[in-house]
Design an enzyme around this catalytic site. Structure first.
Site, PDB file in Angstrom:
ATOM      1  N   GLY A   1       0.823  -1.203   0.000  1.00 11.08           N
ATOM      2  CA  GLY A   1       0.000   0.000   0.000  1.00 11.08           C
ATOM      3  C   GLY A   1       0.857   1.253   0.000  1.00 11.08           C
ATOM      4  O   GLY A   1       2.045   1.207   0.352  1.00 11.08           O
TER       5      GLY A   1
ATOM      6  N   CYS B   1       5.179  -6.384   1.271  1.00 10.56           N
ATOM      7  CA  CYS B   1       5.564  -4.971   1.343  1.00 10.56           C
ATOM      8  C   CYS B   1       4.987  -4.312   2.598  1.00 10.56           C
ATOM      9  O   CYS B   1       5.443  -4.577   3.702  1.00 10.56           O
ATOM     10  CB  CYS B   1       5.138  -4.252   0.065  1.00 10.56           C
ATOM     11  SG  CYS B   1       5.920  -2.635  -0.152  1.00 10.56           S
ATOM     12  N   TYR B   2       3.957  -3.495   2.469  1.00 11.04           N
ATOM     13  CA  TYR B   2       3.325  -2.877   3.640  1.00 11.04           C
ATOM     14  C   TYR B   2       2.820  -3.958   4.592  1.00 11.04           C
ATOM     15  O   TYR B   2       2.868  -3.795   5.820  1.00 11.04           O
ATOM     16  CB  TYR B   2       2.175  -1.984   3.177  1.00 11.04           C
ATOM     17  CG  TYR B   2       1.500  -1.216   4.278  1.00 11.04           C
ATOM     18  CD1 TYR B   2       2.124  -0.108   4.858  1.00 11.04           C
ATOM     19  CD2 TYR B   2       0.245  -1.572   4.738  1.00 11.04           C
ATOM     20  CE1 TYR B   2       1.509   0.602   5.872  1.00 11.04           C
ATOM     21  CE2 TYR B   2      -0.388  -0.862   5.752  1.00 11.04           C
ATOM     22  CZ  TYR B   2       0.251   0.221   6.319  1.00 11.04           C
ATOM     23  OH  TYR B   2      -0.353   0.931   7.321  1.00 11.04           O
TER      24      TYR B   2
ATOM     25  N   HIS C   1       7.634  -7.558  -4.133  1.00 11.34           N
ATOM     26  CA  HIS C   1       6.341  -7.955  -4.701  1.00 11.34           C
ATOM     27  C   HIS C   1       6.481  -9.229  -5.549  1.00 11.34           C
ATOM     28  O   HIS C   1       6.813  -9.151  -6.739  1.00 11.34           O
ATOM     29  CB  HIS C   1       5.763  -6.826  -5.550  1.00 11.34           C
ATOM     30  CG  HIS C   1       5.342  -5.633  -4.750  1.00 11.34           C
ATOM     31  ND1 HIS C   1       4.076  -5.497  -4.223  1.00 11.34           N
ATOM     32  CD2 HIS C   1       6.038  -4.541  -4.352  1.00 11.34           C
ATOM     33  CE1 HIS C   1       3.999  -4.358  -3.557  1.00 11.34           C
ATOM     34  NE2 HIS C   1       5.183  -3.756  -3.611  1.00 11.34           N
TER      35      HIS C   1
ATOM     36  N   GLU D   1       4.157 -10.927  -6.743  1.00  6.93           N
ATOM     37  CA  GLU D   1       3.013 -11.048  -7.649  1.00  6.93           C
ATOM     38  C   GLU D   1       3.251 -10.427  -9.019  1.00  6.93           C
ATOM     39  O   GLU D   1       2.482 -10.673  -9.951  1.00  6.93           O
ATOM     40  CB  GLU D   1       1.757 -10.426  -7.015  1.00  6.93           C
ATOM     41  CG  GLU D   1       1.762  -8.905  -6.883  1.00  6.93           C
ATOM     42  CD  GLU D   1       2.398  -8.389  -5.608  1.00  6.93           C
ATOM     43  OE1 GLU D   1       2.096  -7.252  -5.216  1.00  6.93           O
ATOM     44  OE2 GLU D   1       3.213  -9.127  -5.004  1.00  6.93           O
TER      45      GLU D   1
ATOM     46  N   ASP E   1     -14.950 -10.830 -23.930  1.00  7.80           N
ATOM     47  CA  ASP E   1     -15.772 -10.733 -22.722  1.00  7.80           C
ATOM     48  C   ASP E   1     -17.254 -10.908 -23.043  1.00  7.80           C
ATOM     49  O   ASP E   1     -17.950 -11.710 -22.409  1.00  7.80           O
ATOM     50  CB  ASP E   1     -15.551  -9.381 -22.027  1.00  7.80           C
ATOM     51  CG  ASP E   1     -14.092  -9.141 -21.695  1.00  7.80           C
ATOM     52  OD1 ASP E   1     -13.347 -10.134 -21.546  1.00  7.80           O
ATOM     53  OD2 ASP E   1     -13.686  -7.968 -21.592  1.00  7.80           O
TER      54      ASP E   1
ATOM     55  N   LYS F   1      -9.641 -11.391 -17.095  1.00 11.94           N
ATOM     56  CA  LYS F   1      -9.765 -11.636 -18.530  1.00 11.94           C
ATOM     57  C   LYS F   1      -9.155 -12.973 -18.943  1.00 11.94           C
ATOM     58  O   LYS F   1      -9.730 -13.701 -19.742  1.00 11.94           O
ATOM     59  CB  LYS F   1      -9.133 -10.507 -19.348  1.00 11.94           C
ATOM     60  CG  LYS F   1      -9.308 -10.680 -20.858  1.00 11.94           C
ATOM     61  CD  LYS F   1      -8.729  -9.527 -21.644  1.00 11.94           C
ATOM     62  CE  LYS F   1      -9.624  -8.310 -21.605  1.00 11.94           C
ATOM     63  NZ  LYS F   1     -10.865  -8.483 -22.429  1.00 11.94           N
TER      64      LYS F   1
END
Length: 516
Positions: free
Chosen positions: A56, A81-82, A167, A169, A224, A372
């Protein structure tokens, strides 16, 4: 969605969606949750199997929230992280306001006695922080340090708590998925519960509420809307009506695609020819926001008029509007003030803004829990053709935002013809599926050139081709010069009024993928 086994608490990181996406790719069900919502669920006795505390933008020194209720659950917790700073502070460690910021690529080194499956001793990771942990809480061990000797990872295996200052991710971190898998499997002991069959089952359940009702779909033909409509058609059959608005700002490939879907699927698709109406509304407009607004408002007017005429002529009444809304759209619609979120950039969203409220329709959004790439996996599970499911994205305003400046039929034609050449050459070279998005843009400048034996003073086409896995960041695609040369030659020879072709080599950030 409270049955998801991993709850990802959003502290406002721009990467929070990627945690969920990567987690699901690994086969674990997960959802993003605000502080207000997790507090409410836990107070009601609801618990997941594990909790992830995201990064964050705020400093731990200005955060006055009490997170005791999260740690009281005794659940496995991953801090990123945070989230690592929160864990360290809560368990008696020390967090210090940084004097050395770490942002961008960094190298982290596993400490003695610690290793993660498939990871080398040193890993290149993505950092984005200023404050950092300087003293490890009692009972925790240091797993990783960065190249400048700052703490980058801690663990308490007994409490099943792990944290990283970087991070895992993001794609910029090497072995990020291995790191997440290690926590979920080795530390938290979770079982995989997320695949295409489970996703399809959930989307079908979301559609079942409309069984027996008349359902309307503003159909674009993109992945979509196609996947959403295909799922809905399995339940609704002939009660699903798909209207495709032709605003004249489409590419030749789009017209061919819609005709193919009409012939080769069971979808009930009707084309609304509104080209003249849209071009008239766009006369004199050059500002991109003015063009977007005009196209959006005109779309609603055309669509609404068509639907009312259809209802009167056929004696039916629509109760639902089907949309291909995705999970990122839902997440971004959550207000930080109304639902306890901490994100600093949140936007409201509707695929066809204002239409449901104006027409008094209930929303039917079977893909609203999915990303997606998950929608594409379902498309393949449904048996849709690969070329339909993996078509490059195309914006709602279409070529309206790929002609810079004022729009007219001549300028649109230049983009249509050049885009078709790019499309053909990508397929001919076997490159279409290796890039994420490719298109052409007409620039509002003229340059001197030579055609034949004469001087030409004509316009410029820009090629925009990017590679990305999530569209949150993107890099320009480094394609063979022979390919670019072939496209350039065809465009300047075949597209009337174009003398020069340029290639956009800007990544995102700092640029955006589209030009407007």
């Amino acid at each position: 969605m409270s049955d998801r086994q991993i709850w990802i608490v959003d502290f406002g990181s721009q990467y929070t969606q990627l945690i969920t996406r990567k987690t699901r790719e690994l086969g674990y069900s997960s959802e993003i949750i605000t502080l207000k919502e997790i507090r409410k669920r836990i107070s009601e006795g609801l618990n997941p199997n594990s909790i992830v505390l995201s990064g964050g933008p705020q400093s731990i020194f200005s955060d006055e929230e009490d997170y005791q209720f999260i740690f009281d659950t005794k659940l496995p917790i991953l801090g990123i992280c945070y989230g690592m700073q929160l864990i360290a502070q809560h368990f008696g460690g020390k967090v210090e306001a940084g004097t050395i910021a770490e942002y961008g690529h960094a190298e982290v080194l596993f400490q003695k006695g610690h290793k993660i499956n498939h990871c080398p001793e040193k890993i290149n990771v993505w950092m984005s922080h200023f404050d950092h942990v300087v003293e490890v809480p009692q009972g925790f061990e240091i797993t990783l340090k960065s190249h400048n000797n700052l703490l980058a990872g801690i663990v308490n295996e007994e409490k099943k708590i792990m944290a990283f200052q970087f991070h895992p991710e993001v794609d910029h971190t090497d072995h990020g998925e291995d790191i997440l898998e290690y926590f979920y499997n080795d530390i938290a002991g979770l079982k995989k519960d997320w695949d295409a069959k489970e996703m399809l089952k959930e989307t079908q359940e979301l559609v079942d509420v409309a069984k027996g009702e008349k359902v309307l779909c503003a159909f674009s033909g993109g992945v979509d809307s196609l996947v959403a409509a295909t799922i809905a058609q399995r339940t609704l059959g002939d009660d699903l009506y798909c209207f495709f608005v032709d605003h004249g700002l489409l590419r030749p490939q789009d017209y061919g695609h819609i005709q193919t879907l009409i012939k080769e699927t069971n979808l009930n698709i009707e084309i609304i020819d509104a080209k003249e109406i849209f071009f008239k509304k766009l006369e004199g407009l050059s500002d991109p926001e003015d063009k977007r607004k005009a196209i959006g408002v005109t779309f609603i007017e055309v669509f609404e008029r068509k639907v009312h005429e259809f209802e009167e002529n056929h004696g039916i009444h629509f109760t639902y509007l089907l949309q291909g809304t995705l999970y990122p759209d839902v997440i971004e619609s959550i207000s930080p003030h109304e639902d306890g979120g901490k994100s600093v950039t949140i936007k409201s969203h509707h695929n066809v803004g204002g239409l449901p409220e104006r027409m008094k329709l209930k929303l039917l959004e079977p893909l609203r829990l999915l990303f997606k790439d998950e929608g594409r996996r379902i498309g393949m599970e449904l048996g849709l053709k690969h070329e339909w499911v993996y078509r490059h994205p195309f914006p709602g305003p279409g070529i309206g935002i790929r002609v810079l400046g004022e729009i007219n039929e001549t300028s649109v034609l230049k983009v249509q013809e050049s885009d078709q050449i790019l499309f053909e050459e990508l397929h001919r070279a076997g490159l279409y599926d290796s890039v994420a998005q490719a298109f052409t843009v007409l620039l509002p400048v003229k340059t001197v050139g030579v055609k034949g034996d004469g001087r030409a003073y004509e316009e410029v086409i820009c090629l925009r081709i990017v590679s990305t896995s999530d569209f949150m960041t993107a890099t320009w695609s480094d394609l063979p010069t022979s390919f670019l040369s072939k496209v350039s030659s065809r465009v300047t020879n075949e597209v009337k009024g174009v003398t020069r072709v340029v290639y956009d080599i800007t990544s995102k950030p700092p640029g955006t993928i589209e030009w407007e």
